[in-house]
Scaffold this motif. Sequence first.
Motif, PDB file in Angstrom:
ATOM      1  N   ALA A  71       0.474  -1.201  -0.139  1.00 55.41           N
ATOM      2  CA  ALA A  71      -0.477   0.028  -0.012  1.00 55.41           C
ATOM      3  C   ALA A  71       1.173   1.079   0.032  1.00 55.41           C
ATOM      4  CB  ALA A  71      -0.835  -0.002   1.047  1.00 55.41           C
ATOM      5  N   ARG A  72       2.671   1.150   0.719  1.00 52.87           N
ATOM      6  CA  ARG A  72       2.955   2.076   0.563  1.00 52.87           C
ATOM      7  C   ARG A  72       3.682   2.417  -0.838  1.00 52.87           C
ATOM      8  NH1 ARG A  72       2.891   4.570   5.157  1.00 52.87           N
ATOM      9  NH2 ARG A  72       1.759   4.051   6.911  1.00 52.87           N
ATOM     10  N   GLY A  73       3.666   1.634  -2.023  1.00 52.94           N
ATOM     11  CA  GLY A  73       4.484   1.633  -3.133  1.00 52.94           C
ATOM     12  C   GLY A  73       5.685   0.852  -3.326  1.00 52.94           C
ATOM     13  N   VAL A  74       5.894   0.347  -1.858  1.00 50.35           N
ATOM     14  CA  VAL A  74       6.745  -0.736  -1.689  1.00 50.35           C
ATOM     15  C   VAL A  74       7.142  -2.389  -2.781  1.00 50.35           C
ATOM     16  CG1 VAL A  74       8.622  -1.410  -0.003  1.00 50.35           C
ATOM     17  CG2 VAL A  74       7.691   0.262   0.396  1.00 50.35           C
ATOM     18  N   GLN A  75       7.774  -1.814  -3.677  1.00 50.89           N
ATOM     19  CA  GLN A  75       7.845  -3.428  -4.122  1.00 50.89           C
ATOM     20  C   GLN A  75       8.503  -5.080  -3.339  1.00 50.89           C
ATOM     21  OE1 GLN A  75       9.644  -2.618  -8.049  1.00 50.89           O
ATOM     22  NE2 GLN A  75       7.997  -2.381  -9.153  1.00 50.89           N
ATOM     23  N   LEU A  76       7.871  -5.408  -3.221  1.00 50.36           N
ATOM     24  CA  LEU A  76       8.032  -7.357  -2.149  1.00 50.36           C
ATOM     25  C   LEU A  76       8.156  -8.102  -3.535  1.00 50.36           C
ATOM     26  CD1 LEU A  76       5.896  -6.158   0.973  1.00 50.36           C
ATOM     27  CD2 LEU A  76       8.569  -5.362   0.770  1.00 50.36           C
ATOM     28  N   THR A  77       9.526  -8.282  -3.525  1.00 56.20           N
ATOM     29  CA  THR A  77       9.484  -9.985  -3.739  1.00 56.20           C
ATOM     30  C   THR A  77       9.344 -11.349  -3.085  1.00 56.20           C
ATOM     31  OG1 THR A  77      10.823  -8.645  -5.175  1.00 56.20           O
ATOM     32  CG2 THR A  77      11.789 -11.207  -5.663  1.00 56.20           C
ATOM     33  N   ARG A  78       8.344 -12.008  -3.744  1.00 53.10           N
ATOM     34  CA  ARG A  78       8.444 -13.272  -2.655  1.00 53.10           C
ATOM     35  C   ARG A  78       9.173 -14.731  -2.660  1.00 53.10           C
ATOM     36  NH1 ARG A  78       2.995 -15.254  -1.484  1.00 53.10           N
ATOM     37  NH2 ARG A  78       3.649 -15.682  -3.999  1.00 53.10           N
ATOM     38  N   GLU A  79      10.005 -15.094  -3.162  1.00 50.72           N
ATOM     39  CA  GLU A  79      10.781 -16.517  -3.229  1.00 50.72           C
ATOM     40  C   GLU A  79      10.715 -17.912  -2.679  1.00 50.72           C
ATOM     41  OE1 GLU A  79      15.313 -15.656  -3.879  1.00 50.72           O
ATOM     42  OE2 GLU A  79      15.081 -13.328  -3.595  1.00 50.72           O
ATOM     43  N   ILE A  80      10.385 -18.618  -3.009  1.00 47.52           N
ATOM     44  CA  ILE A  80       9.859 -19.970  -2.935  1.00 47.52           C
ATOM     45  C   ILE A  80      11.213 -20.606  -2.568  1.00 47.52           C
ATOM     46  CG2 ILE A  80       7.914 -22.476  -1.844  1.00 47.52           C
ATOM     47  CD1 ILE A  80       6.111 -19.742  -2.726  1.00 47.52           C
ATOM     48  N   SER A  81      11.421 -21.721  -1.874  1.00 47.67           N
ATOM     49  CA  SER A  81      13.215 -22.505  -2.375  1.00 47.67           C
ATOM     50  C   SER A  81      12.954 -24.106  -1.771  1.00 47.67           C
ATOM     51  CB  SER A  81      14.248 -22.109  -2.258  1.00 47.67           C
ATOM     52  OG  SER A  81      14.072 -20.997  -0.671  1.00 47.67           O
ATOM     53  N   PHE A  82      12.540 -24.777  -2.249  1.00 48.61           N
ATOM     54  CA  PHE A  82      13.098 -25.422  -1.520  1.00 48.61           C
ATOM     55  C   PHE A  82      14.644 -26.540  -1.149  1.00 48.61           C
ATOM     56  CE2 PHE A  82       9.163 -26.020  -4.506  1.00 48.61           C
ATOM     57  CZ  PHE A  82       8.733 -25.504  -3.301  1.00 48.61           C
ATOM     58  N   PRO A  83      15.339 -26.170   0.067  1.00 53.04           N
ATOM     59  CA  PRO A  83      16.064 -26.752   0.004  1.00 53.04           C
ATOM     60  C   PRO A  83      16.821 -27.701   0.111  1.00 53.04           C
ATOM     61  CG  PRO A  83      16.000 -24.794   1.795  1.00 53.04           C
ATOM     62  CD  PRO A  83      14.557 -25.587   0.916  1.00 53.04           C
ATOM     63  N   ASN A  84      16.308 -29.064   0.531  1.00 51.55           N
ATOM     64  CA  ASN A  84      15.820 -30.820   0.039  1.00 51.55           C
ATOM     65  C   ASN A  84      15.503 -31.311  -1.313  1.00 51.55           C
ATOM     66  OD1 ASN A  84      13.813 -30.555   1.230  1.00 51.55           O
ATOM     67  ND2 ASN A  84      14.236 -32.720   2.949  1.00 51.55           N
ATOM     68  N   LEU A  85      14.963 -30.090  -1.833  1.00 52.01           N
ATOM     69  CA  LEU A  85      14.229 -31.031  -3.283  1.00 52.01           C
ATOM     70  C   LEU A  85      15.131 -32.394  -3.673  1.00 52.01           C
ATOM     71  CD1 LEU A  85      11.932 -30.650  -5.304  1.00 52.01           C
ATOM     72  CD2 LEU A  85      13.202 -29.086  -6.501  1.00 52.01           C
ATOM     73  N   SER A  86      16.086 -32.507  -3.734  1.00 47.70           N
ATOM     74  CA  SER A  86      16.870 -33.997  -4.379  1.00 47.70           C
ATOM     75  C   SER A  86      16.724 -34.463  -3.633  1.00 47.70           C
ATOM     76  CB  SER A  86      18.719 -33.311  -4.517  1.00 47.70           C
ATOM     77  OG  SER A  86      19.146 -32.537  -3.182  1.00 47.70           O
ATOM     78  N   ALA A  87      16.943 -34.531  -2.239  1.00 49.03           N
ATOM     79  CA  ALA A  87      16.392 -35.421  -1.570  1.00 49.03           C
ATOM     80  C   ALA A  87      14.911 -36.266  -1.419  1.00 49.03           C
ATOM     81  CB  ALA A  87      16.962 -34.968  -0.235  1.00 49.03           C
ATOM     82  N   CYS A  88      14.308 -35.092  -2.148  1.00 50.00           N
ATOM     83  CA  CYS A  88      12.671 -35.674  -2.567  1.00 50.00           C
ATOM     84  C   CYS A  88      11.941 -37.051  -2.871  1.00 50.00           C
ATOM     85  CB  CYS A  88      11.881 -34.589  -2.859  1.00 50.00           C
ATOM     86  SG  CYS A  88       9.980 -34.523  -2.793  1.00 50.00           S
ATOM     87  N   ALA A  89      11.659 -37.743  -2.823  1.00 52.89           N
ATOM     88  CA  ALA A  89      11.086 -38.887  -2.808  1.00 52.89           C
ATOM     89  C   ALA A  89       9.468 -39.283  -2.894  1.00 52.89           C
ATOM     90  CB  ALA A  89      11.560 -40.218  -1.837  1.00 52.89           C
ATOM     91  N   THR A  90       8.649 -39.825  -3.569  1.00 55.08           N
ATOM     92  CA  THR A  90       8.041 -40.068  -4.205  1.00 55.08           C
ATOM     93  C   THR A  90       6.748 -39.142  -2.451  1.00 55.08           C
ATOM     94  OG1 THR A  90       7.319 -42.030  -3.977  1.00 55.08           O
ATOM     95  CG2 THR A  90       7.208 -41.055  -6.303  1.00 55.08           C
ATOM     96  N   THR A  91       6.848 -39.345  -1.428  1.00 60.96           N
ATOM     97  CA  THR A  91       6.238 -38.844  -0.243  1.00 60.96           C
ATOM     98  C   THR A  91       7.572 -38.675   0.781  1.00 60.96           C
ATOM     99  OG1 THR A  91       6.759 -41.495   0.642  1.00 60.96           O
ATOM    100  CG2 THR A  91       4.524 -40.338  -1.427  1.00 60.96           C
ATOM    101  N   GLY A  92       7.158 -38.161   1.410  1.00 63.58           N
ATOM    102  CA  GLY A  92       8.695 -37.546   2.507  1.00 63.58           C
ATOM    103  C   GLY A  92       8.232 -36.140   2.821  1.00 63.58           C
ATOM    104  N   LEU A  93       9.045 -35.624   3.955  1.00 59.77           N
ATOM    105  CA  LEU A  93       9.018 -34.671   4.563  1.00 59.77           C
ATOM    106  C   LEU A  93      10.072 -33.481   3.038  1.00 59.77           C
ATOM    107  CD1 LEU A  93       9.546 -34.913   8.331  1.00 59.77           C
ATOM    108  CD2 LEU A  93       7.461 -34.189   6.660  1.00 59.77           C
ATOM    109  N   LEU A  94       9.403 -32.798   2.639  1.00 54.98           N
ATOM    110  CA  LEU A  94       9.971 -30.849   2.413  1.00 54.98           C
ATOM    111  C   LEU A  94       9.812 -30.157   3.000  1.00 54.98           C
ATOM    112  CD1 LEU A  94      10.889 -30.577  -0.990  1.00 54.98           C
ATOM    113  CD2 LEU A  94       8.736 -30.082  -1.190  1.00 54.98           C
TER     114      LEU A  94
END
Length: 125
Positions: A71-94
């Motif tokens: 509302a004040r005109g400040v541009q905000l950037t939202r980044e979403i990352s998955f630090p352990n994505l390479s270890a993700c199997a079909t199910t489990g904690l990410l």
Amino acid sequence: MVEIIVSMMMLAILAVVLAPVIIGGVRATAKMSTIATATQLVNDGLETQRASLGTGGCPSTAPPATTTTDARGVQLTREISFPNLSACATTGLLDVTVRVSTAALTPLFPAGRVLSSADTKVYVS
């Protein structure tokens, strides 16, 4: 007449003394408003990831960064990352990390300053 001049002078001195306090309060309110918006963007990002990862399996990549203007005109950037994505199997904690930072230099914040961030784990099924 002298009394009026003296009272006006006292009011002027009082105004000079209180002006920095009032200006500081306005600046602090502006900063807190932007930080509150950044925190809301982090919460929205976490909820979106919980909903999409809950039944969608492991993602192939992280979603692209998004830029929002508050509302004040400040541009905000939202980044979403998955630090352990390479270890993700079909199910489990990410691990999911959401970070909101300023996109450009503003009078209140430097460019790239992280205003809010959160880490969580999402069960992928």
